[in-house]
Design a protein around this motif. Structure first.
Motif, PDB file in Angstrom:
ATOM      1  N   THR A   9     -11.032  -0.796   9.778  1.00 58.89           N
ATOM      2  CA  THR A   9     -10.949  -0.828  11.240  1.00 58.89           C
ATOM      3  C   THR A   9     -10.244   0.404  11.790  1.00 58.89           C
ATOM      4  O   THR A   9     -10.197   0.595  13.003  1.00 58.89           O
ATOM      5  CB  THR A   9     -10.197  -2.092  11.710  1.00 58.89           C
ATOM      6  OG1 THR A   9      -8.904  -2.131  11.088  1.00 58.89           O
ATOM      7  CG2 THR A   9     -10.974  -3.353  11.341  1.00 58.89           C
ATOM      8  N   LYS A  10      -9.684   1.235  10.895  1.00 56.38           N
ATOM      9  CA  LYS A  10      -8.989   2.458  11.312  1.00 56.38           C
ATOM     10  C   LYS A  10      -9.710   3.680  10.770  1.00 56.38           C
ATOM     11  O   LYS A  10     -10.287   3.634   9.678  1.00 56.38           O
ATOM     12  CB  LYS A  10      -7.554   2.461  10.785  1.00 56.38           C
ATOM     13  CG  LYS A  10      -6.648   1.408  11.385  1.00 56.38           C
ATOM     14  CD  LYS A  10      -5.240   1.560  10.863  1.00 56.38           C
ATOM     15  CE  LYS A  10      -4.633   2.875  11.299  1.00 56.38           C
ATOM     16  NZ  LYS A  10      -3.229   3.043  10.854  1.00 56.38           N
ATOM     17  N   GLY A  11      -9.659   4.766  11.539  1.00 57.63           N
ATOM     18  CA  GLY A  11     -10.175   6.027  11.044  1.00 57.63           C
ATOM     19  C   GLY A  11      -9.083   6.805  10.318  1.00 57.63           C
ATOM     20  O   GLY A  11      -7.906   6.438  10.346  1.00 57.63           O
ATOM     21  N   GLY A  12      -9.473   7.868   9.632  1.00 62.86           N
ATOM     22  CA  GLY A  12      -8.508   8.728   8.988  1.00 62.86           C
ATOM     23  C   GLY A  12      -7.866   8.161   7.741  1.00 62.86           C
ATOM     24  O   GLY A  12      -6.754   8.560   7.372  1.00 62.86           O
ATOM     25  N   VAL A  13      -8.549   7.233   7.071  1.00 63.52           N
ATOM     26  CA  VAL A  13      -7.985   6.612   5.866  1.00 63.52           C
ATOM     27  C   VAL A  13      -8.727   7.054   4.601  1.00 63.52           C
ATOM     28  O   VAL A  13      -8.540   6.477   3.543  1.00 63.52           O
ATOM     29  CB  VAL A  13      -7.979   5.074   5.980  1.00 63.52           C
ATOM     30  CG1 VAL A  13      -7.068   4.623   7.099  1.00 63.52           C
ATOM     31  CG2 VAL A  13      -9.398   4.527   6.173  1.00 63.52           C
ATOM     32  N   PRO A 126     -15.405   2.721  12.028  1.00 60.74           N
ATOM     33  CA  PRO A 126     -14.194   1.899  12.166  1.00 60.74           C
ATOM     34  C   PRO A 126     -14.253   1.017  13.407  1.00 60.74           C
ATOM     35  O   PRO A 126     -13.544   1.242  14.399  1.00 60.74           O
ATOM     36  CB  PRO A 126     -13.080   2.959  12.271  1.00 60.74           C
ATOM     37  CG  PRO A 126     -13.750   4.128  12.903  1.00 60.74           C
ATOM     38  CD  PRO A 126     -15.170   4.129  12.406  1.00 60.74           C
ATOM     39  N   LEU A 127     -15.103   0.002  13.351  1.00 64.98           N
ATOM     40  CA  LEU A 127     -15.338  -0.858  14.510  1.00 64.98           C
ATOM     41  C   LEU A 127     -15.263  -2.324  14.112  1.00 64.98           C
ATOM     42  O   LEU A 127     -15.586  -2.693  12.980  1.00 64.98           O
ATOM     43  CB  LEU A 127     -16.729  -0.600  15.102  1.00 64.98           C
ATOM     44  CG  LEU A 127     -17.058   0.802  15.610  1.00 64.98           C
ATOM     45  CD1 LEU A 127     -18.540   0.895  15.928  1.00 64.98           C
ATOM     46  CD2 LEU A 127     -16.230   1.127  16.838  1.00 64.98           C
ATOM     47  N   LEU A 128     -14.842  -3.169  15.052  1.00 60.23           N
ATOM     48  CA  LEU A 128     -15.031  -4.614  14.953  1.00 60.23           C
ATOM     49  C   LEU A 128     -16.005  -5.005  16.050  1.00 60.23           C
ATOM     50  O   LEU A 128     -15.867  -4.590  17.196  1.00 60.23           O
ATOM     51  CB  LEU A 128     -13.706  -5.358  15.147  1.00 60.23           C
ATOM     52  CG  LEU A 128     -12.809  -5.536  13.917  1.00 60.23           C
ATOM     53  CD1 LEU A 128     -11.483  -6.151  14.327  1.00 60.23           C
ATOM     54  CD2 LEU A 128     -13.488  -6.403  12.864  1.00 60.23           C
ATOM     55  N   GLY A 129     -17.013  -5.780  15.715  1.00 68.87           N
ATOM     56  CA  GLY A 129     -18.005  -6.160  16.703  1.00 68.87           C
ATOM     57  C   GLY A 129     -19.357  -6.353  16.052  1.00 68.87           C
ATOM     58  O   GLY A 129     -19.462  -6.731  14.884  1.00 68.87           O
ATOM     59  N   PHE A 153      -0.804  -4.052   5.819  1.00 66.33           N
ATOM     60  CA  PHE A 153      -0.887  -5.486   5.563  1.00 66.33           C
ATOM     61  C   PHE A 153      -1.306  -6.232   6.819  1.00 66.33           C
ATOM     62  O   PHE A 153      -2.086  -7.189   6.762  1.00 66.33           O
ATOM     63  CB  PHE A 153       0.457  -6.022   5.067  1.00 66.33           C
ATOM     64  CG  PHE A 153       0.829  -5.538   3.698  1.00 66.33           C
ATOM     65  CD1 PHE A 153       0.160  -6.000   2.579  1.00 66.33           C
ATOM     66  CD2 PHE A 153       1.839  -4.613   3.536  1.00 66.33           C
ATOM     67  CE1 PHE A 153       0.494  -5.538   1.320  1.00 66.33           C
ATOM     68  CE2 PHE A 153       2.177  -4.156   2.285  1.00 66.33           C
ATOM     69  CZ  PHE A 153       1.515  -4.622   1.174  1.00 66.33           C
ATOM     70  N   ARG A 154      -0.796  -5.800   7.959  1.00 68.11           N
ATOM     71  CA  ARG A 154      -1.187  -6.431   9.220  1.00 68.11           C
ATOM     72  C   ARG A 154      -2.675  -6.226   9.475  1.00 68.11           C
ATOM     73  O   ARG A 154      -3.382  -7.150   9.877  1.00 68.11           O
ATOM     74  CB  ARG A 154      -0.355  -5.865  10.374  1.00 68.11           C
ATOM     75  CG  ARG A 154       1.123  -6.196  10.288  1.00 68.11           C
ATOM     76  CD  ARG A 154       1.908  -5.490  11.390  1.00 68.11           C
ATOM     77  NE  ARG A 154       1.478  -5.899  12.722  1.00 68.11           N
ATOM     78  CZ  ARG A 154       1.936  -6.956  13.368  1.00 68.11           C
ATOM     79  NH1 ARG A 154       2.860  -7.717  12.808  1.00 68.11           N
ATOM     80  NH2 ARG A 154       1.511  -7.241  14.581  1.00 68.11           N
ATOM     81  N   ALA A 155      -3.144  -4.991   9.256  1.00 62.88           N
ATOM     82  CA  ALA A 155      -4.563  -4.706   9.473  1.00 62.88           C
ATOM     83  C   ALA A 155      -5.430  -5.512   8.515  1.00 62.88           C
ATOM     84  O   ALA A 155      -6.483  -6.046   8.902  1.00 62.88           O
ATOM     85  CB  ALA A 155      -4.832  -3.215   9.305  1.00 62.88           C
ATOM     86  N   LEU A 156      -4.996  -5.619   7.254  1.00 61.90           N
ATOM     87  CA  LEU A 156      -5.764  -6.377   6.273  1.00 61.90           C
ATOM     88  C   LEU A 156      -5.767  -7.859   6.610  1.00 61.90           C
ATOM     89  O   LEU A 156      -6.806  -8.533   6.503  1.00 61.90           O
ATOM     90  CB  LEU A 156      -5.179  -6.146   4.879  1.00 61.90           C
ATOM     91  CG  LEU A 156      -5.942  -6.760   3.700  1.00 61.90           C
ATOM     92  CD1 LEU A 156      -7.372  -6.224   3.636  1.00 61.90           C
ATOM     93  CD2 LEU A 156      -5.209  -6.477   2.397  1.00 61.90           C
ATOM     94  N   ASP A 157      -4.629  -8.399   7.034  1.00 55.21           N
ATOM     95  CA  ASP A 157      -4.571  -9.813   7.433  1.00 55.21           C
ATOM     96  C   ASP A 157      -5.466 -10.075   8.636  1.00 55.21           C
ATOM     97  O   ASP A 157      -6.140 -11.104   8.712  1.00 55.21           O
ATOM     98  CB  ASP A 157      -3.132 -10.205   7.759  1.00 55.21           C
ATOM     99  CG  ASP A 157      -2.266 -10.356   6.524  1.00 55.21           C
ATOM    100  OD1 ASP A 157      -2.841 -10.465   5.412  1.00 55.21           O
ATOM    101  OD2 ASP A 157      -1.028 -10.353   6.655  1.00 55.21           O
ATOM    102  N   THR A 158      -5.468  -9.142   9.595  1.00 57.56           N
ATOM    103  CA  THR A 158      -6.342  -9.286  10.766  1.00 57.56           C
ATOM    104  C   THR A 158      -7.800  -9.326  10.351  1.00 57.56           C
ATOM    105  O   THR A 158      -8.583 -10.153  10.835  1.00 57.56           O
ATOM    106  CB  THR A 158      -6.108  -8.126  11.754  1.00 57.56           C
ATOM    107  OG1 THR A 158      -4.756  -8.155  12.204  1.00 57.56           O
ATOM    108  CG2 THR A 158      -7.052  -8.223  12.942  1.00 57.56           C
TER     109      THR A 158
END
Length: 247
Positions: A9-13, A126-129, A153-158
């Protein structure tokens, strides 16, 4: 055929670098007929493979009712590796997919290629939808690159909650730590603690060189530590693919 999606969900990873490397390993080292399908409007996958930019805006047309992915696929300089490039037309893909209402359009398109490829690697935006829903419906394994940070961890849990709420059964997830720097105590502490179960790709100048050389690291630094880590990761992914098939 197996569909392996590299999604965050994030760019630059390091998502695109990872997608290109895994596709190269699948094709060149694994001997699988492999398609790298770039769904990210930035078009980084083709760039890293040394491909010239395509002047026509046609990538989103594949998703239209009469679209056929095989019409846009091109061969790369590497044996067994084909590419379906991205372009600016993908900026409207989210709206287009929502409008046509075909929830499994991407899954159906990958199925059209079943006889031609044994592995399809999706470099995902990097999108949700709607686009991420289509990716999850199509994928057999979901690779999730994470920066070495407590926020990961927050992003992964989400993401896990979203998958459970919206999809019920979903493809297996494989979190991967990207840009791990063992010289940093904070990275070591996370790597030895909550992130210990996950594969890690160490940061190095060799990884950065993939963008400058426009080639996978295995072609110019196969014995470097990151290349060895990526090779181990590919073996883990192959095991997950086999497990998903058996399930």
């Amino acid at each position: 055929m197996s569909v392996i999606a590299v999604y965050s969900t994030k760019g630059g990873v390091g998502k695109t670098t990872l997608s290109v490397d895994l596709a190269w390993r699948s094709a060149v080292l694994g001997g699988h007929k492999t398609l790298l399908w770039d769904l990210d409007v930035q078009g980084g996958a083709g760039y890293l493979l040394g491909e010239d930019e395509q002047p026509r805006l046609r990538a989103a047309g594949v998703f239209h009712r009469e679209g056929r992915p095989d019409q846009l696929i091109c061969e790369t300089a590497y044996p067994n590796l084909s590419l379906l490039s991205a372009d600016d037309s993908l900026r409207s893909l989210q709206l287009h997919l929502a409008r046509i209402g075909q929830k499994r359009r991407l899954a159906n398109l990958t199925n059209m290629l079943r006889g031609r490829y044994s592995r399809i690697i999706l470099d995902c935006p990097p999108l949700l939808g709607e686009v991420s829903d289509q990716i999850i419906a199509a994928a057999d394994v979901l690779i999730v690159p994470l920066p070495v940070s407590p926020l990961s961890f927050r992003a992964l849990d989400t993401l896990r909650r979203e998958l459970k709420r919206e999809h019920g059964r979903h493809p297996p997830l494989l979190p991967v730590l990207s840009m791990y720097d063992g010289r940093r105590k904070a990275h070591r502490d996370l790597r030895e603690g909550e992130m210990a179960p996950y594969p890690a790709i160490p940061w190095s100048s060799a990884i950065e060189q993939t963008a400058f050389r426009r080639a996978p690291i295995g072609t110019f630094a196969p014995h470097a530590e990151p290349a060895q880590a990526l090779d181990r990761l590919w073996r883990v992914i192959e095991a997950k693919v086999q497990g998903a098939r058996a399930a």
